[in-house]
Design a protein around this motif. Structure first.
Motif, PDB file in Angstrom:
ATOM      1  N   THR A 113      -2.143  -0.873  -0.399  1.00 39.44           N
ATOM      2  CA  THR A 113      -1.589  -1.336  -1.673  1.00 39.44           C
ATOM      3  C   THR A 113      -0.062  -1.411  -1.593  1.00 39.44           C
ATOM      4  O   THR A 113       0.548  -2.346  -2.111  1.00 39.44           O
ATOM      5  CB  THR A 113      -2.015  -0.408  -2.836  1.00 39.44           C
ATOM      6  OG1 THR A 113      -3.423  -0.217  -2.769  1.00 39.44           O
ATOM      7  CG2 THR A 113      -1.659  -1.009  -4.173  1.00 39.44           C
ATOM      8  N   TYR A 114       0.533  -0.422  -0.943  1.00 44.81           N
ATOM      9  CA  TYR A 114       1.988  -0.502  -0.762  1.00 44.81           C
ATOM     10  C   TYR A 114       2.356  -1.789  -0.030  1.00 44.81           C
ATOM     11  O   TYR A 114       3.343  -2.448  -0.361  1.00 44.81           O
ATOM     12  CB  TYR A 114       2.532   0.726  -0.010  1.00 44.81           C
ATOM     13  CG  TYR A 114       3.185   1.733  -0.933  1.00 44.81           C
ATOM     14  CD1 TYR A 114       2.411   2.549  -1.740  1.00 44.81           C
ATOM     15  CD2 TYR A 114       4.570   1.827  -1.029  1.00 44.81           C
ATOM     16  CE1 TYR A 114       2.997   3.455  -2.613  1.00 44.81           C
ATOM     17  CE2 TYR A 114       5.176   2.724  -1.899  1.00 44.81           C
ATOM     18  CZ  TYR A 114       4.390   3.535  -2.691  1.00 44.81           C
ATOM     19  OH  TYR A 114       4.975   4.424  -3.565  1.00 44.81           O
ATOM     20  N   GLY A 115       1.558  -2.142   0.963  1.00 43.80           N
ATOM     21  CA  GLY A 115       1.822  -3.385   1.688  1.00 43.80           C
ATOM     22  C   GLY A 115       1.745  -4.586   0.762  1.00 43.80           C
ATOM     23  O   GLY A 115       2.599  -5.471   0.784  1.00 43.80           O
ATOM     24  N   ALA A 116       0.706  -4.590  -0.098  1.00 43.20           N
ATOM     25  CA  ALA A 116       0.522  -5.740  -0.994  1.00 43.20           C
ATOM     26  C   ALA A 116       1.637  -5.851  -2.024  1.00 43.20           C
ATOM     27  O   ALA A 116       2.057  -6.938  -2.385  1.00 43.20           O
ATOM     28  CB  ALA A 116      -0.836  -5.621  -1.700  1.00 43.20           C
ATOM     29  N   VAL A 117       2.137  -4.701  -2.499  1.00 42.75           N
ATOM     30  CA  VAL A 117       3.141  -4.750  -3.579  1.00 42.75           C
ATOM     31  C   VAL A 117       4.556  -4.830  -3.017  1.00 42.75           C
ATOM     32  O   VAL A 117       5.374  -5.624  -3.484  1.00 42.75           O
ATOM     33  CB  VAL A 117       3.022  -3.507  -4.498  1.00 42.75           C
ATOM     34  CG1 VAL A 117       4.108  -3.516  -5.568  1.00 42.75           C
ATOM     35  CG2 VAL A 117       1.649  -3.446  -5.146  1.00 42.75           C
ATOM     36  N   THR A 118       4.846  -3.991  -2.018  1.00 38.16           N
ATOM     37  CA  THR A 118       6.239  -3.849  -1.575  1.00 38.16           C
ATOM     38  C   THR A 118       6.516  -4.562  -0.257  1.00 38.16           C
ATOM     39  O   THR A 118       7.658  -4.652   0.159  1.00 38.16           O
ATOM     40  CB  THR A 118       6.612  -2.366  -1.368  1.00 38.16           C
ATOM     41  OG1 THR A 118       5.964  -1.880  -0.169  1.00 38.16           O
ATOM     42  CG2 THR A 118       6.159  -1.494  -2.533  1.00 38.16           C
ATOM     43  N   GLY A 119       5.452  -5.012   0.415  1.00 42.40           N
ATOM     44  CA  GLY A 119       5.627  -5.642   1.722  1.00 42.40           C
ATOM     45  C   GLY A 119       5.822  -4.635   2.842  1.00 42.40           C
ATOM     46  O   GLY A 119       6.015  -5.016   3.989  1.00 42.40           O
ATOM     47  N   VAL A 120       5.776  -3.338   2.528  1.00 39.53           N
ATOM     48  CA  VAL A 120       6.062  -2.309   3.538  1.00 39.53           C
ATOM     49  C   VAL A 120       4.980  -1.225   3.476  1.00 39.53           C
ATOM     50  O   VAL A 120       5.134  -0.223   2.771  1.00 39.53           O
ATOM     51  CB  VAL A 120       7.457  -1.665   3.298  1.00 39.53           C
ATOM     52  CG1 VAL A 120       7.816  -0.725   4.441  1.00 39.53           C
ATOM     53  CG2 VAL A 120       8.529  -2.721   3.120  1.00 39.53           C
ATOM     54  N   PRO A 121       3.873  -1.393   4.206  1.00 38.01           N
ATOM     55  CA  PRO A 121       2.767  -0.425   4.105  1.00 38.01           C
ATOM     56  C   PRO A 121       3.199   1.013   4.408  1.00 38.01           C
ATOM     57  O   PRO A 121       2.760   1.954   3.731  1.00 38.01           O
ATOM     58  CB  PRO A 121       1.756  -0.912   5.153  1.00 38.01           C
ATOM     59  CG  PRO A 121       2.135  -2.323   5.458  1.00 38.01           C
ATOM     60  CD  PRO A 121       3.578  -2.488   5.139  1.00 38.01           C
ATOM     61  N   THR A 168       4.747   0.934 -11.673  1.00 44.69           N
ATOM     62  CA  THR A 168       4.774  -0.400 -12.241  1.00 44.69           C
ATOM     63  C   THR A 168       3.453  -1.057 -11.884  1.00 44.69           C
ATOM     64  O   THR A 168       3.143  -1.230 -10.700  1.00 44.69           O
ATOM     65  CB  THR A 168       5.937  -1.208 -11.612  1.00 44.69           C
ATOM     66  OG1 THR A 168       7.140  -0.473 -11.807  1.00 44.69           O
ATOM     67  CG2 THR A 168       6.062  -2.569 -12.261  1.00 44.69           C
ATOM     68  N   ILE A 169       2.677  -1.382 -12.908  1.00 44.53           N
ATOM     69  CA  ILE A 169       1.355  -1.957 -12.650  1.00 44.53           C
ATOM     70  C   ILE A 169       1.461  -3.481 -12.525  1.00 44.53           C
ATOM     71  O   ILE A 169       2.036  -4.153 -13.387  1.00 44.53           O
ATOM     72  CB  ILE A 169       0.374  -1.581 -13.780  1.00 44.53           C
ATOM     73  CG1 ILE A 169       0.180  -0.061 -13.827  1.00 44.53           C
ATOM     74  CG2 ILE A 169      -0.977  -2.271 -13.593  1.00 44.53           C
ATOM     75  CD1 ILE A 169      -0.422   0.526 -12.572  1.00 44.53           C
ATOM     76  N   THR A 170       0.902  -3.993 -11.449  1.00 40.08           N
ATOM     77  CA  THR A 170       0.894  -5.439 -11.203  1.00 40.08           C
ATOM     78  C   THR A 170      -0.548  -5.853 -10.881  1.00 40.08           C
ATOM     79  O   THR A 170      -1.440  -5.011 -10.773  1.00 40.08           O
ATOM     80  CB  THR A 170       1.781  -5.806  -9.995  1.00 40.08           C
ATOM     81  OG1 THR A 170       1.145  -5.322  -8.807  1.00 40.08           O
ATOM     82  CG2 THR A 170       3.167  -5.197 -10.107  1.00 40.08           C
ATOM     83  N   ARG A 171      -0.739  -7.164 -10.681  1.00 44.80           N
ATOM     84  CA  ARG A 171      -2.083  -7.608 -10.293  1.00 44.80           C
ATOM     85  C   ARG A 171      -2.491  -6.999  -8.952  1.00 44.80           C
ATOM     86  O   ARG A 171      -3.663  -6.862  -8.656  1.00 44.80           O
ATOM     87  CB  ARG A 171      -2.101  -9.135 -10.140  1.00 44.80           C
ATOM     88  CG  ARG A 171      -1.923  -9.834 -11.454  1.00 44.80           C
ATOM     89  CD  ARG A 171      -1.921 -11.327 -11.280  1.00 44.80           C
ATOM     90  NE  ARG A 171      -1.399 -11.896 -12.524  1.00 44.80           N
ATOM     91  CZ  ARG A 171      -1.653 -13.111 -12.942  1.00 44.80           C
ATOM     92  NH1 ARG A 171      -2.393 -13.930 -12.233  1.00 44.80           N
ATOM     93  NH2 ARG A 171      -1.143 -13.536 -14.076  1.00 44.80           N
ATOM     94  N   GLN A 172      -1.491  -6.676  -8.134  1.00 49.15           N
ATOM     95  CA  GLN A 172      -1.781  -6.206  -6.777  1.00 49.15           C
ATOM     96  C   GLN A 172      -2.183  -4.732  -6.734  1.00 49.15           C
ATOM     97  O   GLN A 172      -2.774  -4.286  -5.754  1.00 49.15           O
ATOM     98  CB  GLN A 172      -0.551  -6.423  -5.869  1.00 49.15           C
ATOM     99  CG  GLN A 172      -0.240  -7.883  -5.542  1.00 49.15           C
ATOM    100  CD  GLN A 172       0.374  -8.651  -6.722  1.00 49.15           C
ATOM    101  OE1 GLN A 172       0.991  -8.066  -7.604  1.00 49.15           O
ATOM    102  NE2 GLN A 172       0.166  -9.962  -6.751  1.00 49.15           N
ATOM    103  N   ASN A 173      -1.800  -3.943  -7.741  1.00 52.64           N
ATOM    104  CA  ASN A 173      -2.080  -2.496  -7.623  1.00 52.64           C
ATOM    105  C   ASN A 173      -2.828  -1.917  -8.816  1.00 52.64           C
ATOM    106  O   ASN A 173      -2.954  -0.700  -8.934  1.00 52.64           O
ATOM    107  CB  ASN A 173      -0.780  -1.708  -7.386  1.00 52.64           C
ATOM    108  CG  ASN A 173       0.137  -1.700  -8.603  1.00 52.64           C
ATOM    109  OD1 ASN A 173      -0.194  -2.254  -9.649  1.00 52.64           O
ATOM    110  ND2 ASN A 173       1.295  -1.094  -8.453  1.00 52.64           N
TER     111      ASN A 173
END
Ligand code: SF4
Ligand code: SF4
Lengths: 80, 371
Positions: free
Chosen positions: B142-150, B175-180
């Motif tokens: 999820t970190y990869g999906a949101v921040t680009g840095v797993p 911060t809630i997004t579609r990705q997390n």
């Protein structure tokens, strides 16, 4: 001591931030006592000064002064 | 006299209101850098960590310290340090240490990924009143999906644990997004395991500089926001259905917040902004002196046009988070209605009406019903 109108905040400096948590807000009588505590001063002295300055009777002043000293000791602002 | 560990937020708000009456700049926000080592699509400010041009324009440590002293002399008591990522600045403690001796109540925002044991130990020497770390997920994926840095997931956890070890006051937020959004409950569990609170936010504004950003692709649909609000903050939805009319009852001031009354922001180049979501006016406290810039900000806020007639007569206005920053970032105008918010308010009203009729209540943001 930092002020917003008649509210006075005690803000710890440097390493003392480790000991004092939360906001400590003093009203005018509390600030008056705080200033007196900068000098050598006991509860009886505080009570006498409160009576002279704020038009309160001696019993009430002694109770307020004792409560104030107790509270600031508990949150680490007064060293024995 | 009272210490305020529990009622802290209420107390701070009361003090801010009192300061607003006096036009005392009691709350400052210093954005020490716009650069960040993460690359969240929804971020309103981020610049690349190694952007040399940006770095060269950032205010040097000594200038931050003198600006803080001027602001403190003018009445600043609460100061939030944020970024970008503040720990990208190698001179962070050249700024931080003098601030701890100025009689300021400090808060620190960080993504936690660069907090080493050494940094945590230094902070613990004179800790801020609060450190807030934003979690972006409950796994490296999820970190990869949101921040680009797993790998930031592990680094963030290590940072949190270092701060806890050294007793630095800490709160978590996300911060809630579609990705997390599927990770909200697992993140709550992580927070509980550390004995920490977790505050969730899902209202994502676009970039303040108007540059293209991924906020629209990242933020939840108005319907999903409404469903999430129904779960996380049920009181707000209940208030909408209970009050019926939620218009502004004649209060048409453009800035309903503390901006220019008791609060201000300084961006990484040393310009005074109303807040970090608005990049105009950009005043020059280092050229004019802090107090002049503060007066200019007050004039800007006082001269702002009243709210748009559509918002002034809107039934949902009292519940709507619209503010000048939402209007500017969504429409370019200081006052125009932000359609994303209009759609959100409609979705909330629909949901509140359904609940009032005894309809299904969402229980999970993942399974948000189609409204
Ligand atoms: S984001 Fe909006 S409400 Fe918040 S400080 Fe800025 S203008 Fe005010
Ligand atoms: S932005 Fe839309 S929902 Fe919000 S107050 Fe204005 S018209 Fe109403």
């Amino acid at each position: 001591m930092r002020s917003i109108g008649s509210d006075h905040l005690l803000v710890p400096l440097g390493a003392r931030t480790r000991e004092v948590r939360g906001l400590v807000v003093l009203n005018e009588p509390a600030r008056f006592m705080w200033d007196l505590l900068a000098e050598e001063c006991c509860v009886e002295d505080l009570a006498a000064a409160l009576t002279a300055r704020f038009n309160v009777n001696a019993d009430r002043a002694r109770a307020d002064a004792a409560a104030f000293v107790e509270e600031i000791s508990q949150i680490g602002l007064l060293r024995p | 006299m009272s210490p305020h560990p529990e009622g802290h937020v209420t107390m701070v708000k009361a003090l801010q209101r009192r300061a607003a009456g006096l036009r005392q700049p009691v709350s400052g926000l210093f954005e020490l850098t716009e650069r960040c080592n993460l690359a969240c699509g929804m971020c309103y400010v981020r610049q690349p960590a190694n952007d040399a041009a940006h770095r060269a324009r950032e205010l040097p440590a000594a200038d931050w310290v003198s600006l803080a002293q001027e602001a403190a002399d003018a009445g600043m008591i609460f100061l939030l340090l944020t970024g970008g990522e503040v720990f990208l600045r190698r001179d962070f403690f050249d700024i931080y240490a003098p601030l701890t001796r100025m009689g300021l109540i400090l808060t620190l925002f960080t993504n936690g990924t660069r907090v080493t044991d050494r940094i945590a130990a230094r902070l613990a020497e004179a800790p801020p009143q609060m450190t807030q770390i934003t979690l972006y997920g409950a796994s490296a994926a999820t970190y990869g999906a949101v921040t680009g840095v797993p790998e930031a997931f592990d680094h963030c956890r290590a940072g949190i644990e270092a701060l806890l070890r050294h007793g630095v006051p800490l709160e978590l937020k996300t911060t809630i997004t579609r990705q997390n959004r599927d990770d909200l409950e697992p993140m709550r569990q992580m927070a509980r395991d550390w004995g920490l609170s977790l505050a969730a936010n899902w209202m994502l504004m676009q970039r303040r500089d108007g540059a293209a950003c991924g906020a629209e692709e990242c933020r939840l649909s108005p319907q999903d926001c409404a469903a999430l609000a129904a779960i996380e903050r049920p009181g707000t939805l209940a208030a909408m259905s209970a009050t019926g009319s939620g218009n502004l009852s004649g209060d048409s001031a453009c800035f309903a917040c503390q901006v220019g009354k008791s609060s201000f922001a300084i961006n990484s180049f040393g310009r005074m902004l109303p807040c970090l979501n608005l990049d105009r006016p950009a005043l020059e406290p280092r050229e004019t002196g802090f107090s002049m810039a503060w007066r200019q900000l007050q004039s800007h806020v006082d001269a702002a046009p009243p709210v748009d007639p559509e918002c002034a007569s809107c039934e949902a206005a009292a519940h709507c988070p619209r503010c000048p920053a939402w209007s500017v970032t969504e429409t370019g105008s200081l006052t125009a209605p932000a359609r994303y918010l209009c759609d959100l308010m409609q979705a909330k009203r629909d949901l509140a009406a359904r609940q009032a009729e005894g309809g299904a209540v969402p229980t999970s943001p993942v399974a948000a019903p189609d409204v």
